[in-house]
Design a protein around this motif. Structure first.
Motif, PDB file in Angstrom:
ATOM      1  N   ILE A 147      -8.437   9.862   2.115  1.00 56.37           N
ATOM      2  CA  ILE A 147      -8.371   9.509   0.532  1.00 56.37           C
ATOM      3  C   ILE A 147      -9.771  10.066   0.172  1.00 56.37           C
ATOM      4  O   ILE A 147     -10.938   9.766   0.843  1.00 56.37           O
ATOM      5  N   PHE A 148      -9.673  10.918  -0.973  1.00 54.49           N
ATOM      6  CA  PHE A 148     -10.954  11.300  -1.458  1.00 54.49           C
ATOM      7  C   PHE A 148     -11.805  10.291  -2.010  1.00 54.49           C
ATOM      8  O   PHE A 148     -11.040   9.194  -2.720  1.00 54.49           O
ATOM      9  N   GLN A 149     -12.955  10.398  -2.129  1.00 55.51           N
ATOM     10  CA  GLN A 149     -13.871   9.126  -2.483  1.00 55.51           C
ATOM     11  C   GLN A 149     -13.551   9.103  -4.201  1.00 55.51           C
ATOM     12  O   GLN A 149     -13.712   7.966  -4.574  1.00 55.51           O
ATOM     13  N   HIS A 150     -13.293  10.141  -4.873  1.00 60.72           N
ATOM     14  CA  HIS A 150     -12.984   9.861  -6.468  1.00 60.72           C
ATOM     15  C   HIS A 150     -11.690   9.128  -6.553  1.00 60.72           C
ATOM     16  O   HIS A 150     -11.574   8.160  -7.324  1.00 60.72           O
ATOM     17  N   ASP A 151     -10.641   9.247  -5.608  1.00 60.94           N
ATOM     18  CA  ASP A 151      -9.434   8.550  -5.817  1.00 60.94           C
ATOM     19  C   ASP A 151      -9.857   7.120  -5.265  1.00 60.94           C
ATOM     20  O   ASP A 151      -9.167   6.139  -6.025  1.00 60.94           O
ATOM     21  N   ILE A 152     -10.470   6.844  -4.388  1.00 59.15           N
ATOM     22  CA  ILE A 152     -10.791   5.353  -4.192  1.00 59.15           C
ATOM     23  C   ILE A 152     -11.562   4.673  -5.269  1.00 59.15           C
ATOM     24  O   ILE A 152     -11.221   3.380  -5.651  1.00 59.15           O
ATOM     25  N   GLU A 153     -12.484   5.275  -5.846  1.00 61.47           N
ATOM     26  CA  GLU A 153     -13.274   4.614  -6.922  1.00 61.47           C
ATOM     27  C   GLU A 153     -12.401   4.387  -8.217  1.00 61.47           C
ATOM     28  O   GLU A 153     -12.730   3.602  -8.754  1.00 61.47           O
ATOM     29  N   PRO A 190      -3.322  21.259  -2.326  1.00 56.19           N
ATOM     30  CA  PRO A 190      -4.442  20.628  -2.249  1.00 56.19           C
ATOM     31  C   PRO A 190      -4.374  19.320  -3.110  1.00 56.19           C
ATOM     32  O   PRO A 190      -5.494  18.205  -2.512  1.00 56.19           O
ATOM     33  N   LEU A 191      -3.538  19.200  -4.177  1.00 52.05           N
ATOM     34  CA  LEU A 191      -3.509  17.986  -4.854  1.00 52.05           C
ATOM     35  C   LEU A 191      -2.390  17.042  -4.658  1.00 52.05           C
ATOM     36  O   LEU A 191      -2.071  16.154  -5.550  1.00 52.05           O
ATOM     37  N   MET A 192      -1.579  17.462  -3.691  1.00 53.68           N
ATOM     38  CA  MET A 192      -0.103  16.881  -3.729  1.00 53.68           C
ATOM     39  C   MET A 192      -0.327  15.488  -3.257  1.00 53.68           C
ATOM     40  O   MET A 192       0.303  14.327  -4.083  1.00 53.68           O
ATOM     41  N   PHE A 193      -1.138  15.171  -2.433  1.00 46.65           N
ATOM     42  CA  PHE A 193      -1.315  13.610  -1.997  1.00 46.65           C
ATOM     43  C   PHE A 193      -1.988  12.808  -2.983  1.00 46.65           C
ATOM     44  O   PHE A 193      -1.722  11.963  -3.130  1.00 46.65           O
ATOM     45  N   SER A 194      -2.970  13.402  -3.512  1.00 46.43           N
ATOM     46  CA  SER A 194      -3.594  12.579  -4.758  1.00 46.43           C
ATOM     47  C   SER A 194      -2.864  12.321  -5.843  1.00 46.43           C
ATOM     48  O   SER A 194      -2.962  11.472  -6.391  1.00 46.43           O
ATOM     49  N   GLU A 195      -2.034  13.200  -6.339  1.00 47.57           N
ATOM     50  CA  GLU A 195      -1.186  13.099  -7.473  1.00 47.57           C
ATOM     51  C   GLU A 195       0.072  12.315  -7.248  1.00 47.57           C
ATOM     52  O   GLU A 195       0.484  11.855  -8.161  1.00 47.57           O
ATOM     53  N   TYR A 196       0.549  12.486  -6.251  1.00 46.60           N
ATOM     54  CA  TYR A 196       1.871  12.000  -5.943  1.00 46.60           C
ATOM     55  C   TYR A 196       2.109  10.660  -5.202  1.00 46.60           C
ATOM     56  O   TYR A 196       2.614   9.766  -5.454  1.00 46.60           O
ATOM     57  N   LEU A 197       1.476  10.698  -3.834  1.00 50.48           N
ATOM     58  CA  LEU A 197       1.412   9.503  -2.895  1.00 50.48           C
ATOM     59  C   LEU A 197       0.482   8.419  -2.977  1.00 50.48           C
ATOM     60  O   LEU A 197       0.832   7.427  -3.048  1.00 50.48           O
ATOM     61  N   ILE A 198      -0.852   8.842  -3.584  1.00 49.30           N
ATOM     62  CA  ILE A 198      -1.684   7.552  -3.897  1.00 49.30           C
ATOM     63  C   ILE A 198      -1.218   6.841  -4.939  1.00 49.30           C
ATOM     64  O   ILE A 198      -1.246   5.463  -4.732  1.00 49.30           O
ATOM     65  N   PRO A 199      -0.721   7.172  -6.058  1.00 49.39           N
ATOM     66  CA  PRO A 199      -0.023   6.208  -7.198  1.00 49.39           C
ATOM     67  C   PRO A 199       1.136   5.421  -6.317  1.00 49.39           C
ATOM     68  O   PRO A 199       0.947   4.053  -6.872  1.00 49.39           O
ATOM     69  N   ILE A 200       1.642   5.999  -5.284  1.00 48.93           N
ATOM     70  CA  ILE A 200       2.838   4.992  -5.154  1.00 48.93           C
ATOM     71  C   ILE A 200       2.085   3.775  -3.976  1.00 48.93           C
ATOM     72  O   ILE A 200       2.596   2.739  -4.277  1.00 48.93           O
ATOM     73  N   VAL A 201       1.257   4.232  -3.183  1.00 48.14           N
ATOM     74  CA  VAL A 201       0.344   3.330  -2.522  1.00 48.14           C
ATOM     75  C   VAL A 201       0.028   2.109  -3.114  1.00 48.14           C
ATOM     76  O   VAL A 201       0.018   1.103  -3.068  1.00 48.14           O
ATOM     77  N   VAL A 202      -0.711   2.633  -4.388  1.00 45.25           N
ATOM     78  CA  VAL A 202      -1.469   1.605  -5.218  1.00 45.25           C
ATOM     79  C   VAL A 202      -0.408   0.701  -6.057  1.00 45.25           C
ATOM     80  O   VAL A 202      -0.663  -0.223  -6.193  1.00 45.25           O
ATOM     81  N   ARG A 203       0.707   1.322  -6.309  1.00 48.67           N
ATOM     82  CA  ARG A 203       1.583   0.653  -6.961  1.00 48.67           C
ATOM     83  C   ARG A 203       2.310  -0.452  -6.219  1.00 48.67           C
ATOM     84  O   ARG A 203       2.725  -1.707  -6.617  1.00 48.67           O
ATOM     85  N   TYR A 204       2.502  -0.211  -4.898  1.00 48.49           N
ATOM     86  CA  TYR A 204       3.180  -1.035  -3.953  1.00 48.49           C
ATOM     87  C   TYR A 204       2.169  -2.439  -3.715  1.00 48.49           C
ATOM     88  O   TYR A 204       2.816  -3.317  -2.894  1.00 48.49           O
ATOM     89  N   LEU A 205       0.991  -2.082  -4.071  1.00 43.81           N
ATOM     90  CA  LEU A 205      -0.101  -3.483  -3.756  1.00 43.81           C
ATOM     91  C   LEU A 205       0.544  -4.515  -4.766  1.00 43.81           C
ATOM     92  O   LEU A 205       0.019  -5.611  -4.355  1.00 43.81           O
TER      93      LEU A 205
END
Length: 922
Positions: A134-140, A95-110
């Motif tokens: 992407i969850f609304q919480h992660d976007i905000e 349930p939380l793999m994408f939010s905890e691991y992959l989203i930070p990678i995408v944001v860091r690459y910005l």
């Protein structure tokens, strides 16, 4: 294992999979790391059965994301979207793999120093947002903070330009509250960025999307002031971008602001000193005008499926365009209009796109343009105003000067019309011409001097002048007759001139008899008798007629109608019409008049030289939208423009109109279509193929809007579509066949037999196979037309024609076509079974001995896949079933493999309804 197969590393099977993966994920060889990054999705699938192994793989991915090689990071980023979809499908397990691991990678690459990696992360982020991964919480809490930091004034210029682009695209996928709370303040700040014009340009280009995201209230409060600043920017690219998104901004504003604020701003862009800005503004002019559309006034709206529909006009708004306006303008009934109490003007109804300043003008314009249905009635009443004057009508001479009256006031119109009789209603002809002067003193002087003048009257001279006046009036009256049915104002002029002519004729008859009577009896004006009352009424009527006629003759040259026909008078006697008279027919109250004036000017050749050579094409492209906005009651504003575009020398302009003429016909209705569009449609039929194809693609849509008698006129012209400028243009004939299938329903069977059937047979013999195959379907549709209308005789004649033309054709393609037609007849069930088995089935079965395999293949398909699937032929008691089955068995043992294959092939599905019928029969 898939990991080792993917890595293609020999001699390593004795190593654990995770160890092997980790070894080559951090190998010194860049190629090995790229391979691992490129195959991450397969790796995740292989280790998804064990949660601990899956977490280990995810940690390896995080470490791999820190690779120093940009190509590895770029390869890794491109795999994020499919991995995110995989995790979404297995959300219950991870349930939380994408939010905890992959989203930070995408944001860091910005903020990655490598440009390619940053671009990849930006595209990936937008893909994830658009697919709602992407969850609304992660976007905000994860995405927006980094974007706000990158777009801050102290950030790097390159990062700021990229961040504002993401913010603008991010707004379309976020909720309204999130955009307004987090992104709107920063966007407004970036719109005024004075350091980097690229940032302002991105804001200007995406301004419409932001307005749509935040809604009308926030747009008017925060964004419109910024939009005004961008439209006045010193950089012409900013103003051009604003012109391109003007329609999107307009949709997000109120009708009042759109009319009072945005319209003048758009006029400034049209008059911009930069040609590129003017070009973009003119291209957006039609779309911007369409934002003023109001279905309650135009009577038309677009459904969700994109089709036009007619909606009855609102009751309150109908008064502007129907007979209610004429009665309201004239004060309604005489009891209310002539009461002692002052008449109060009715408040304007709240109409979208109408401001307080223009509402009064809208009523005045509607008098001139919106009374098409009651034009004749108004003209008759206007004539009665001049011919039915009673002795009490002399009070009209004591009315106040019309110039002193407010021109846009209903109360003014009703109050000064009050003393007149019930027949003296409003006349739009007199209203729009130069106001009549105060003639009270002149009329009194005329009446006081009537006695002395009559005593010293010179008969021949007066008779001569009267004859000249009558001839002059008759000359103008004749010239106006041919335009009487098209223009309500011309009808009013005809009524005025007719009344004046009758009065002049009456004067010429009564004048010689009046002098001896007055000389013998000595009748004076101070002691009026019934006879003198009539004379006074006649005198007043004649004076009024003379003034009205003088106004008409002043605006219309002798012998020339007001519509601009050839002038027969001398050049020195020509009178140039005033601007109000010249542009009177262009008035309306739906959109601001300056916008319509600019749109109409797009057909001016000077615009093509100073703005854009394709400006006429843009005008033609947006004309249906403008016509929809104005409604059919204001079609006169666009009629001349449409005719100018239809005769444009550029074929692409005419082509654009040809593709949309059917939509315009829906907007205008059958009467205006028959009067104004049919002639242009006929011209397009004889135009170049590039123009004719536009008419042909929507031929059915246009013809179905015409009356039956008008529609029958095109039966003979349809065969002209077979001939094209280029014989290789087979798609033109293909389109004709498709349209004829639809057009069949518009004509009766006899017309189909006499005209359309011959066209279909010609298309069946076309050189191009695609045209022939679609034409065979047309033949089947014609048979269905005959038998559905119980025209069995016509159907039988056509069947016999098909047997002769195709079954006994010397070419195998004709015999193949016969098999295909029979298959279509059976499939559609368009011919009664008894007719089919008697007239078509024997000829069809005889094709089993045809020497060409391609013919037998079509026969096998027709029998096995279609004929035997019908309940009639599956009935064991059918006398024709045995013959059909024997033919199928013979085809199954055919020497050609394709024939035997299709004769043996079982149908993919059976018709459940036919099966049910068969079971009932058993």
């Amino acid at each position: 294992m898939r990991v080792t197969a993917f890595l293609d590393i020999p001699g390593q099977d004795n190593l654990p999979p995770l160890t092997l993966l980790e070894k080559y994920a951090f190998s010194d060889n860049i190629f090995n790391r790229q391979i691992i990054a490129r195959g991450l999705l397969d790796i995740f699938r292989d280790f998804s059965n064990n949660e601990d192994d899956f977490l280990t793989v995810m940690e390896i991915v995080v470490r791999l994301s820190e690779d120093a090689e940009p190509t590895v990071r770029s390869e890794l980023m491109e795999q994020i979207p499919p991995i995110a979809i995989f995790l979404q499908e297995n959300r219950s397990n991870f349930p939380l793999m994408f939010s905890e691991y992959l989203i930070p990678i995408v944001v860091r690459y910005l903020t990655d120093p490598n440009n390619q990696v940053r671009k990849s992360s930006q595209e990936v982020l937008l893909i994830l947002l658009e697919q709602d991964l992407i969850f609304q919480h992660d976007i905000e809490n994860k995405v927006c903070p980094i974007l706000l930091a990158l777009s801050a004034p102290d950030s790097d210029d390159e990062y700021r330009a990229e961040a504002v682009n993401i913010i603008c695209r991010l707004a379309s996928v976020l909720s309204k509250s999130t955009v307004e709370r987090l992104l709107l303040p920063r966007f407004c700040e970036l719109c005024g960025d004075g350091k980097l014009f690229q940032v302002r340009k991105v804001c200007a280009a995406n301004f419409g999307d932001i307005c749509h995201a935040v809604g009308q209230e926030a747009t008017e409060k925060f964004l419109i002031p910024k939009f005004f600043e961008l439209c006045s920017d010193n950089v012409w690219g900013m103003r051009k971008a604003c012109a391109e998104c003007f329609m999107a901004v307009s949709y997000s504003t109120s009708p009042e602001l759109r009319r009072t604020k945005l319209s003048p701003l758009f006029i400034r862009l049209i008059s911009d000193p930069c040609r590129w800005v003017r070009q973009a503004a003119f291209q957006s002019l039609g779309p911007f005008i369409s934002t003023f559309a109001n279905p309650s006034r135009a009577g038309l709206y677009i459904r969700e499926d994109g089709t036009l529909s007619i909606r009855p006009l609102a009751q309150g708004l109908d008064s502007t365009f129907t007979s209610g306006s004429s009665s309201a303008a004239s004060g309604g009934s005489t009891s209310s209009a002539c009461s002692t109490k002052p008449v109060q003007p009715q408040p304007d109804l709240p109409v979208e796109g109408t401001s307080a300043e223009t509402s009064n003008l809208s009523h005045a314009n509607s008098f001139s343009n919106g009374l098409m249905e009651n034009a004749m009635e108004d003209s008759v009443l206007a004539g009665a105003e001049l011919t039915r004057l009673s002795p009490e009508a002399s009070a009209f001479s004591k009315l106040p000067v019309i110039n002193d009256l407010p021109i846009h006031s209903h109360a003014g119109l009703s109050s000064w019309a009050c003393p007149r009789s019930p027949e003296d209603v409003f006349n739009n002809f007199l209203y729009w011409r130069t106001p009549l002067p105060d003639i009270s003193k002149d009329l009194e002087l005329l009446l006081s001097e009537a006695g002395p003048q009559e005593e010293g009257w010179s008969g021949p001279e007066t008779v001569h002048n009267s004859c000249v006046a009558r001839n002059e009036i008759q000359k103008v009256l004749d010239s106006l007759q041919e335009h009487m049915m098209n223009d309500p104002d011309v009808q009013a002029q005809v009524q005025v001139l007719s009344a004046a002519l009758r009065a002049a004729q009456l004067d010429s008859v009564n004048e010689p008899e009046r002098k001896p009577t007055e000389g013998l009896n000595g009748v004076s004006l101070s002691d009026p008798s019934p006879a003198s009352d009539n004379q006074m009424a006649l005198s007043a009527s004649s004076s009024q007629n003379e003034l009205s006629v003088a106004r008409i003759l002043q605006s219309t040259e002798p012998g020339e109608p007001s519509e601009g026909t050839r002038d027969r008078s001398e050049p020195g006697q020509r009178h140039e019409p005033t601007p109000l008279e010249k542009n009177k027919s262009k008035f309306q109250d739906i959109i601001p008049q300056p916008l319509l004036d600019q749109y109409v000017s797009m057909t001016d050749p000077a615009r093509a030289q100073t703005v854009d050579t394709d400006i006429a094409k843009h005008c033609a492209y947006s004309l249906p939208g403008v016509a929809l906005t104005l409604g059919r009651q204001n079609w006169h504003c666009l009629k001349d423009t449409y005719e100018t575009l239809a005769s444009d020398v550029q074929w692409k302009v005419r082509r654009t109109l040809a593709f949309s003429i059917h939509e315009l016909a829906v907007i205008l209705g059958d009467q205006l279509t028959a009067a104004d569009l049919v002639p242009i449609f006929n011209g397009f039929l004889k135009d170049l193929d590039e123009v004719r194809i536009g008419v042909l693609k929507h031929l059915y849509d246009f013809l179905k809007l015409l009356h039956e008698d008008k529609r029958r006129e095109y039966l003979y012209q349809l065969q002209e579509f077979i001939v094209t400028d280029n014989s290789r243009n087979w798609r033109f004939r293909y389109e004709l066949a498709e349209q004829l299938i639809l057009i069949l329903e518009l004509y009766n069977p006899n017309d189909v037999h006499d005209y359309l059937m011959h066209i279909a047979l010609k298309l069946c013999a076309d050189k191009v196979s695609e045209v022939r195959w679609i034409s065979f379907k047309l033949v089947v549709a014609i048979l269905q037309k005959f038998y559905s209308n119980r025209e069995n005789v016509l159907g039988l004649n056509f069947i016999q024609e098909l047997v002769v033309r195709f079954r006994h054709c010397s070419k195998w393609v004709g015999r193949q076509a016969f098999a295909f037609i029979c298959q279509g007849v059976v499939s559609e069930g368009c011919v009664p079974v008894e007719q089919f088995v008697e007239h078509l089935l024997p000829s069809l079965l005889s094709l089993a001995s045809d020497p060409v395999p391609n013919v037998r293949v079509l026969l096998a398909k027709a029998l096995r896949q279609t004929l035997l699937e019908k309940a009639y032929f599956r009935n064991a008691g059918n006398p024709h079933l045995e013959v059909v089955e024997e033919t199928v068995l013979a085809l199954q043992s055919d020497r050609d493999q394709d024939v035997s294959f299709f004769a043996t092939l079982e149908p993919q599905r059976r018709n459940l309804m036919d099966i049910t019928v068969l079971e009932k029969q058993h």
